[in-house]
Enzyme design. Structure first.
Site, short mmCIF file in Angstrom:
data_model
loop_
_atom_site.label_atom_id
_atom_site.label_comp_id
_atom_site.label_asym_id
_atom_site.label_seq_id
_atom_site.Cartn_x
_atom_site.Cartn_y
_atom_site.Cartn_z
N GLY A 126 0.79 -1.16 -0.10
CA GLY A 126 -0.11 -0.02 -0.04
C GLY A 126 0.79 1.26 0.00
O GLY A 126 1.98 1.34 -0.12
N CYS A 169 11.15 -1.56 5.40
CA CYS A 169 10.50 -1.42 4.27
C CYS A 169 8.91 -0.40 4.34
O CYS A 169 9.30 0.92 4.47
CB CYS A 169 9.75 -2.78 3.80
SG CYS A 169 9.19 -2.83 1.99
N HIS A 218 14.76 -5.68 3.09
CA HIS A 218 14.29 -6.65 4.08
C HIS A 218 15.57 -7.44 4.39
O HIS A 218 16.29 -8.31 4.05
CB HIS A 218 13.53 -7.70 3.24
CG HIS A 218 12.17 -7.13 2.77
ND1 HIS A 218 11.18 -7.91 3.22
CD2 HIS A 218 11.83 -6.25 2.16
CE1 HIS A 218 9.98 -7.22 2.90
NE2 HIS A 218 10.28 -6.32 2.12
N GLU A 272 15.74 -9.59 6.89
CA GLU A 272 15.54 -11.08 7.02
C GLU A 272 15.87 -11.92 5.84
O GLU A 272 16.26 -13.10 5.92
CB GLU A 272 14.26 -11.35 7.63
CG GLU A 272 13.23 -11.38 6.30
CD GLU A 272 12.97 -10.08 5.87
OE1 GLU A 272 12.34 -9.98 4.61
OE2 GLU A 272 12.99 -9.05 6.16
#
Length: 391
Positions: free
Chosen positions: A244, A270, A362, A364
């Site tokens: 979004g 993010c 990101h 991760e």
């Protein structure tokens, strides 16, 4: 937005026709892949050569029809260990050559079967290179995949459906992907304390990394209030990735300002980076075609190192790249900590007077690379240091 049926295809039959229609009228004829029917969304491309399962199950892709630039997809099937969430979230899927066989000992089903199960309409056998070049030139745009009976709809009917689809700008999609109730993951190793995580579309690998640093991770619904966060008795707060437009998430920004006013350490990734920027008083804007993939070079200004990182964002924060500046909302000095080397996009923010920072990518990186995993350690050190100072 998807309307689909669970219609499979025998491996000995040629899949029926499908068509991809873009809002500018461009059409690509291909073959049906996954579920049959119609799906509408923003067409974007992802440059990862691997990790399609992690991409498909990343909630940040909600509302988007994802084009894979790698030509061969599905070779390793789908397994029960690598999904990043409870389902496939992409609105649709575009590939060139889907694998006809699964070649991995961990696989429990084919990619095609997974797409059918979750009702994801896709298309294959189109020139994905040409489509990628078109999006790079014209920008991400709305599109629709039409297969099964819907492939035979009149071209003007298909185009009208695409052009009536809401644009990504202005959309708040967090409620579609967030948990409905609090979920707790116990800490691993020496316990630091409770961590309040606002789920805007979080990935499982993020939760695992945070728990692995000693946090008891409390994943809260995106509708959580500051009272809900305080009730966790957190040592820090984390904002996750998600889909979004950050400009359509004023309530999440207001909540974050309350977190910062409480003096709690904060880390956002993010979408969380974009909301942090807006909480500081900065603007955000839509990128022409965004960053999506696992091969994006980013400069960490603190170390001078260039990291190859995993990205999935179509919006970015607007801020001066050099030097420090005053937060327009009164949170002291701020600096851009990371910069994207392909286009000089802001990829990280660090507050100098409060315990808060964020990155646009990101860390991760479940599908790799792991260059940025140290950021979880940086956050852990920040929390421990803040706790010591408070004693």
């Amino acid at each position: 937005m998807t309307s689909s049926s669970r219609s499979g295809q025998s491996a000995t039959q040629l899949p029926e026709p499908a068509v991809l229609v873009l809002e500018d009228g461009t059409r690509y004829l291909g073959r049906a892949y996954g579920a049959r029917g119609t799906t509408l969304g923003e067409v974007v491309f992802s440059t990862g050569m691997s990790g399609y399962q992690e991409t498909l199950t990343d909630p940040s892709y909600a509302g988007q029809i994802v084009l894979q630039t790698a030509p061969h997809i599905g070779n390793t099937g789908m397994n029960e260990e690598d999904p990043e969430s409870r389902r496939i979230w992409v609105a649709g899927y575009i590939v060139r050559d889907p694998s006809r066989v699964v070649s991995n000992w961990r696989a429990t089903e084919s990619l095609d079967d997974s797409l059918i199960r979750d009702g994801i309409v896709g298309i294959s056998s189109i020139d994905t290179r040409a489509l990628t070049r078109h999006i790079r030139s014209a920008g991400s745009m709305r599109g629709g995949i039409f297969s099964g009976a819907d492939a035979a709809l009149a071209p003007e009917t298909q185009l009208q459906a695409v052009q009536q689809t809401p644009k990504m700008s202005g959309q708040n999609l967090s409620a579609q992907v967030s948990v409905e109730a609090v979920e707790v993951t116990t800490s691993v190793g020496e316990r630091i304390g409770n961590l309040a995580v606002l789920d805007l579309g979080i990935k499982q690998a993020t939760i695992d990394n945070l728990a692995g640093r000693g946090f008891e991770v409390h994943v809260l619904p995106q509708s959580a209030s500051i009272e809900d966060i305080r009730a966790v008795d957190p040592v820090a707060v984390f904002y996750s990735n998600g889909p979004g437009d950050p400009a359509a998430s004023d309530e999440h920004v207001a909540l974050l300002r309350s977190v910062l006013d409480d003096g709690l350490p904060f880390f956002g990734i993010c979408f969380g980076n974009q909301l942090f920027g807006r909480a500081l008083g900065l603007d955000t804007y839509k990128l022409p075609f965004g960053h999506r993939g696992i091969n994006q070079p980013v400069l960490d200004k603190a170390t001078g190192k260039v990291e190859i990182t995993a990205h999935n964002h179509g919006f970015a924060v607007e801020a001066p790249l050099e030097g420090s500046f005053d937060s327009p909302n009164g949170y002291g000095k701020v600096e851009v900590s990371h910069v994207g080397l392909n286009d000089n996009v802001v990829e990280g923010l660090r507050a100098l007077d409060i315990p808060a920072f964020s990155v646009q990518y990101h860390p991760e990186a479940a599908a790799g690379p792991h260059d940025a995993n140290y950021l979880f350690d940086r956050f852990t050190d920040l929390v421990i240091s803040t706790l010591k100072d408070a004693k």
